[in-house]
Design an enzyme around this catalytic site. Structure first.
Site: not given
Ligand code: PLP
Length: 385
Positions: A71-72, A150, A178, A198-200, A236, A324
């Site tokens: 996602g990032t 999120n 999300q 994002s996959g995870h 790759t 924190c």
């Molecule tokens: N955007 C949102 C709304 C998210 O909740 C997250 C992860 O918590 C991300 C982006 C980032 O995704 P990744 O962990 O795959 O980089």
């Protein structure tokens, strides 16, 4: 009771079916898809299949899917890549409640001469579309607004926003990390230009993601190097991850509504019972326009961290809205943007469920949580006794 995992907005379990599809790609089919030989070349069709599986879930063309590292990266590529394509425009509009992947990317732009506008939200976490329309002008290069939050699960009217923004000739990106797999999407019927996932968060592994790029959208590559992903994302390919996210998309597309209705019933039972049983508790975020799996609750005059530590003793995993920073607990930027009172924002806990959660787990949390809240209230220096 073993671990009760109610922290699925942080990350999800890899689905067994996803793992099975990925397994052969580590020690048997480990070639490089760019190689000339048959051994490597056979991976091209695996990647093609994953692209089709993702396109089916998103309602788009396979050629509009770019695989990334998560996602990032998708967010950064969408933001920086779309701006590079229109260098004469210098304004970006986003919201105060975005994930740091978007907020930090936008704030970094300010160091490069861009004007960044962060739209506010109301106390339910909703946007004011009139404020957005008011800010759009000929200097606006990009609007980036998340699909679903999120922390609170609040869903923004992204299709409507995309129509307004693109109608003014401005590129629209949404962080749908999300939302994908939790609410149905049909990008063919939407004006969204760029969408991150994002996959995870979707029962695929960490380290793989997707950027949807509408056909015709101008986007400079963020990662340069080889010719992978038709020159749009060098490096790759993470073939096991790509195959995994493809399978996860296929699974999400099957029974999406049925699965999410089931999750919503569990979430509602948990939420309604806790709100009823715990005095001084409240829901954060718009009750109606919300992801089916997310519940963000505040418990007045106690620390979210203390609640999490006590839940952890019973094997219950959740999240809090505080981070924190330099030794002090800062309430989350999302709850602050919503104007949640300090005494409540500190005591926030986010429960986020998935299709793998059960009613027995919800009942277990309902049994353990109220005594924890009562105990912490008794210890709280802020409660008059
Ligand atoms: N955007 C949102 C709304 C998210 O909740 C997250 C992860 O918590 C991300 C982006 C980032 O995704 P990744 O962990 O795959 O980089």
């Amino acid at each position: 009771m073993e671990t009760v995992y109610f922290d699925n907005n942080a990350t999800t379990k890899v689905a067994e079916e996803v793992l099975e599809e990925m397994k052969p790609l580590f020690c048997d089919l480990y070639g490089n898809p760019s190689s000339m030989h048959t051994f490597g070349g056979q991976l091209g069709c695996k990647i093609r299949k994953a692209r089709e599986q993702a396109a089916t879930l998103l309602g788009c063309e396979p050629t509009e899917v770019i695989f990334t590292s998560g996602g990032t990266e998708s967010d950064n590529t969408a933001i920086k890549g779309s701006l590079a394509a229109v260098p004469n425009r210098r304004k970006v509009i986003t919201t105060r409640v975005e994930h740091p992947a978007v907020l930090a990317a936008c704030r970094d732009l300010e160091n490069h001469g861009y004007t960044v506008i962060e739209l506010s939200v109301d106390k339910e976490g909703r946007l004011d579309l009139a404020e957005l329309e008011d800010k759009l002008d000929d200097d606006t290069a990009l609007v980036t607004i998340m699909y679903a939050n999120n922390e609170t699960g609040v869903v923004f009217p992204v299709d409507k926003i995309a129509e307004v923004v693109t109608g003014r000739g401005i590129v629209f990106h949404t962080d749908a990390v999300q939302a994908v797999g939790k609410i149905p999407l049909n990008l063919a019927k939407s004006n969204i230009d760029l969408l991150s996932l994002s996959g995870h968060k979707l029962h695929a592994p960490k380290g793989v993601g997707i950027l949807y790029v509408r056909k015709g959208t101008r986007l400079a590559p963020f990662m340069v190097g080889g010719h992978q992903e038709a020159g749009r994302r060098a490096g790759t390919e993470n073939v096991p991850g790509i195959v995994g996210i493809g399978k996860a998309c296929e699974l999400a597309a099957q029974n999406l509504e049925e699965e999410n209705n089931k999750v919503k019933l569990l979430r509602d039972k948990l939420e309604n019972t806790l709100l009823q049983m715990c005095p001084g508790s409240r829901l954060n975020g718009d009750r109606e326009n919300r992801l089916p799996n997310t519940s963000n609750l505040s418990f007045e005059y106690i620390e979210g961290e203390a609640i999490l530590l006590m839940l952890d003793k019973f094997g219950i995993c959740a999240s809090s809205g505080s981070a924190c920073t330099s030794g002090s607990l800062e309430p989350s930027h999302v709850l602050r943007a919503m104007g949640v009172p300090f005494t409540s924002a500190h005591g926030s806990v986010r429960f986020s469920l998935s299709r793998y959660n059960t009613e027995a787990e919800v009942d277990y949390v309902i049994e353990k949580m109220p005594p924890i809240i009562n105990k912490l209230r008794e210890l709280s220096p802020f409660v008059t006794k």
